[in-house]
Write a protein that holds these residues in place. Sequence first.
Motif, PDB file in Angstrom:
ATOM      1  N   UNK A  82     -12.838 -14.544 -14.915  1.00 60.28           N
ATOM      2  CA  UNK A  82     -12.051 -15.511 -15.676  1.00 60.28           C
ATOM      3  C   UNK A  82     -11.379 -14.796 -16.841  1.00 60.28           C
ATOM      4  N   UNK A  83     -10.236 -15.336 -17.275  1.00 61.60           N
ATOM      5  CA  UNK A  83      -9.462 -14.678 -18.327  1.00 61.60           C
ATOM      6  C   UNK A  83     -10.172 -14.742 -19.662  1.00 61.60           C
ATOM      7  N   UNK A  84     -10.821 -15.882 -19.955  1.00 59.32           N
ATOM      8  CA  UNK A  84     -11.635 -16.049 -21.170  1.00 59.32           C
ATOM      9  C   UNK A  84     -10.891 -15.643 -22.436  1.00 59.32           C
ATOM     10  N   UNK A  85      -9.593 -16.040 -22.517  1.00 58.12           N
ATOM     11  CA  UNK A  85      -8.829 -15.789 -23.734  1.00 58.12           C
ATOM     12  C   UNK A  85      -8.319 -14.371 -23.871  1.00 58.12           C
ATOM     13  N   UNK A  86      -8.500 -13.540 -22.850  1.00 59.25           N
ATOM     14  CA  UNK A  86      -8.067 -12.146 -22.943  1.00 59.25           C
ATOM     15  C   UNK A  86      -6.599 -12.024 -22.546  1.00 59.25           C
ATOM     16  N   UNK A  87      -6.027 -10.849 -22.855  1.00 58.33           N
ATOM     17  CA  UNK A  87      -4.639 -10.596 -22.520  1.00 58.33           C
ATOM     18  C   UNK A  87      -4.408 -10.525 -21.019  1.00 58.33           C
ATOM     19  N   UNK A  88      -3.144 -10.638 -20.623  1.00 56.69           N
ATOM     20  CA  UNK A  88      -2.789 -10.676 -19.202  1.00 56.69           C
ATOM     21  C   UNK A  88      -3.186  -9.393 -18.482  1.00 56.69           C
ATOM     22  N   UNK A  89      -3.079  -8.259 -19.155  1.00 56.57           N
ATOM     23  CA  UNK A  89      -3.317  -6.969 -18.497  1.00 56.57           C
ATOM     24  C   UNK A  89      -4.762  -6.492 -18.599  1.00 56.57           C
ATOM     25  N   UNK A  90      -5.633  -7.285 -19.193  1.00 57.77           N
ATOM     26  CA  UNK A  90      -7.034  -6.870 -19.303  1.00 57.77           C
ATOM     27  C   UNK A  90      -7.826  -7.344 -18.093  1.00 57.77           C
ATOM     28  N   UNK A  91      -8.935  -6.670 -17.836  1.00 56.37           N
ATOM     29  CA  UNK A  91      -9.802  -7.062 -16.731  1.00 56.37           C
ATOM     30  C   UNK A  91     -10.447  -8.412 -17.031  1.00 56.37           C
ATOM     31  N   UNK A  92     -10.601  -9.238 -16.002  1.00 60.03           N
ATOM     32  CA  UNK A  92     -11.230 -10.530 -16.191  1.00 60.03           C
ATOM     33  C   UNK A  92     -12.709 -10.380 -16.537  1.00 60.03           C
ATOM     34  N   UNK A  93     -13.233 -11.424 -17.138  1.00 59.73           N
ATOM     35  CA  UNK A  93     -14.648 -11.451 -17.514  1.00 59.73           C
ATOM     36  C   UNK A  93     -15.429 -12.220 -16.458  1.00 59.73           C
ATOM     37  N   UNK A  94     -16.608 -11.705 -16.084  1.00 56.64           N
ATOM     38  CA  UNK A  94     -17.426 -12.365 -15.075  1.00 56.64           C
ATOM     39  C   UNK A  94     -17.736 -13.793 -15.529  1.00 56.64           C
ATOM     40  N   UNK A  95     -17.623 -14.748 -14.611  1.00 55.35           N
ATOM     41  CA  UNK A  95     -17.790 -16.165 -14.967  1.00 55.35           C
ATOM     42  C   UNK A  95     -19.174 -16.483 -15.520  1.00 55.35           C
ATOM     43  N   UNK A  96     -20.206 -15.735 -15.098  1.00 57.43           N
ATOM     44  CA  UNK A  96     -21.556 -15.892 -15.627  1.00 57.43           C
ATOM     45  C   UNK A  96     -21.905 -14.654 -16.446  1.00 57.43           C
ATOM     46  N   UNK A  97     -22.616 -14.782 -17.553  1.00 50.98           N
ATOM     47  CA  UNK A  97     -22.961 -13.612 -18.365  1.00 50.98           C
ATOM     48  C   UNK A  97     -23.771 -12.590 -17.563  1.00 50.98           C
ATOM     49  N   UNK A  98     -23.293 -11.367 -17.561  1.00 47.93           N
ATOM     50  CA  UNK A  98     -23.985 -10.316 -16.807  1.00 47.93           C
ATOM     51  C   UNK A  98     -25.415 -10.135 -17.291  1.00 47.93           C
ATOM     52  N   UNK A  99     -25.657 -10.297 -18.590  1.00 48.54           N
ATOM     53  CA  UNK A  99     -26.997 -10.109 -19.139  1.00 48.54           C
ATOM     54  C   UNK A  99     -28.000 -11.068 -18.505  1.00 48.54           C
ATOM     55  N   UNK A 100     -27.574 -12.306 -18.290  1.00 50.82           N
ATOM     56  CA  UNK A 100     -28.476 -13.288 -17.685  1.00 50.82           C
ATOM     57  C   UNK A 100     -28.822 -12.890 -16.260  1.00 50.82           C
ATOM     58  N   UNK A 101     -27.828 -12.456 -15.490  1.00 51.06           N
ATOM     59  CA  UNK A 101     -28.069 -12.056 -14.105  1.00 51.06           C
ATOM     60  C   UNK A 101     -28.944 -10.812 -14.036  1.00 51.06           C
ATOM     61  N   UNK A 102     -28.719  -9.870 -14.942  1.00 54.39           N
ATOM     62  CA  UNK A 102     -29.536  -8.644 -14.982  1.00 54.39           C
ATOM     63  C   UNK A 102     -31.000  -8.984 -15.209  1.00 54.39           C
ATOM     64  N   UNK A 103     -31.274  -9.815 -16.210  1.00 54.55           N
ATOM     65  CA  UNK A 103     -32.659 -10.149 -16.549  1.00 54.55           C
ATOM     66  C   UNK A 103     -33.368 -10.844 -15.388  1.00 54.55           C
ATOM     67  N   UNK A 104     -32.691 -11.779 -14.729  1.00 55.28           N
ATOM     68  CA  UNK A 104     -33.325 -12.533 -13.648  1.00 55.28           C
ATOM     69  C   UNK A 104     -33.540 -11.669 -12.415  1.00 55.28           C
ATOM     70  N   UNK A 105     -32.592 -10.795 -12.103  1.00 57.34           N
ATOM     71  CA  UNK A 105     -32.749  -9.923 -10.942  1.00 57.34           C
ATOM     72  C   UNK A 105     -33.861  -8.903 -11.174  1.00 57.34           C
ATOM     73  N   UNK A 106     -33.921  -8.338 -12.360  1.00 60.69           N
ATOM     74  CA  UNK A 106     -34.984  -7.374 -12.683  1.00 60.69           C
ATOM     75  C   UNK A 106     -36.348  -8.048 -12.614  1.00 60.69           C
ATOM     76  N   UNK A 107     -36.458  -9.253 -13.140  1.00 56.29           N
ATOM     77  CA  UNK A 107     -37.733  -9.969 -13.082  1.00 56.29           C
ATOM     78  C   UNK A 107     -38.185 -10.178 -11.648  1.00 56.29           C
ATOM     79  N   UNK A 108     -37.244 -10.516 -10.764  1.00 57.04           N
ATOM     80  CA  UNK A 108     -37.597 -10.717  -9.363  1.00 57.04           C
ATOM     81  C   UNK A 108     -38.079  -9.418  -8.726  1.00 57.04           C
ATOM     82  N   UNK A 109     -37.430  -8.304  -9.042  1.00 57.64           N
ATOM     83  CA  UNK A 109     -37.796  -7.015  -8.451  1.00 57.64           C
ATOM     84  C   UNK A 109     -39.153  -6.522  -8.951  1.00 57.64           C
TER      85      UNK A 109
END
Length: 472
Positions: A261-288
Amino acid sequence: MTEVDLLQTLARGEDSRHQFKRDATNADGMAAELAAFANSGGGTVFLGVDDDGSIVGLDAADVRRLNQLISNAASQHVRPPLHPQTDNVQTAQGLVLVVSVPDGLNKPYMDLQGRVWVKSGADKRHVTAREEMQRMFQRGGLLQADQVPVRNATVADIDERAFGRYFERRYGQSLSAAGLPVAQLMENLQLAQGGVPNLAGVLLFGKHPQRLLPVCQIGAVWFPSTRLGDMRYLDSENIDGPLDEQFERGMAFLKRSLHKVQAGRGFNTLGQLELPEEALVELLVNALVHRDFLVSATIRLFVFTDRVEIISPGHLPDSLTPEQIRTGVSNRRNQVLAEHAAHILPYRGMGTGVPRALDAWPKIDLVDEPEINQFRAVVWRTVAASVVSTEVTPEVTPEVTPEVGRLLQVLVGEMSRAELMASLGLKDEKHFRESYQQAAVTSGLVEMTIPDKPQSRNQKYRLTAAGKAYTE
């Protein structure tokens, strides 16, 4: 307990938490009843009550005799000893002796013959299944699954270079400088026993861990709907390898399956993941790190249009609840694995992972499912981000294989081979070339910027008009 409370309880009949007995004369029999309750969450024995719940009553002499019998059974006929509480309730028919047995903290509890008893409905049964016995020993802290030597494993199954890099990074010296063979060093670090690598050792540093531990991997599927039973899919992958590789490829799967998602960033910038990467990292690590290795199931990673589910084998250990882990309470099921994972994965091991995930994204449900022995973390996507096309064919056509479909999803603008492999979570260049590149180019969905030099270092790939139409 008052007489009214007693009568209400008796009216409901016997179940796995309430046992009625007219009398008791045998300490071994009483020990089996007490052990079964202690192994099964606790319960209550009512003495002076018939099987149908009617009160026959006891006199004072009966109560003294039964209290002595219970004391002997709990302290001398159960290992380890139990400490039940008794309560005498006066009724019109006489006394009822109420024996309360708490959920045991030192499971499994055994009788003098070494038998383990558990409740089975209103009755009890003798545990004989090996897996059930292992799980009880695990809950009692007598068995750590990650420390069990892996059958048929040898030091030759360990990637010495990977272990050497870890050893040097953590302890500041090379394996040769340590002056001990790899087998001894692993044993010193509780990664092996008697020269045989244990589960933690193989999963962290094995050359091919799934050859010895086939269920220790991730099954990932990206669905075009909200239903698990949907026969269609946008992407799927069996993610294997050592634990760090599983983490990297699991995160790569999530990143390519979720929207930017653009999340207020400029047109030429990379989009931001729709879900916070930190949350996904923590949950995946906990499962592993915290999965139950005594359950013969893989970790599952499901991406739906409205949510992401990370499913870990094994429900929460002991009396731990989702509410407690939300506040940072933790219970290390795999102590050795967790201790070393803290130096390999983005894992701190202090019970702070779930609170951090919730701080980053509060829309997370934590679901403990003891009846099917699993734990689910459900991360809800936003409504706007969850809108995707459902025009997916029930079967993948010969021209668009799952590998080509994945390549089309991650290919943005012009990308090099290295960039594509990183986005796909691949390390084997030959596998990329044969399963992804050739099929995509042959189907006319992807073109090379230097078509007459397919192996050029400056080679880049881009979508053709047909490829763009397919992704749209």
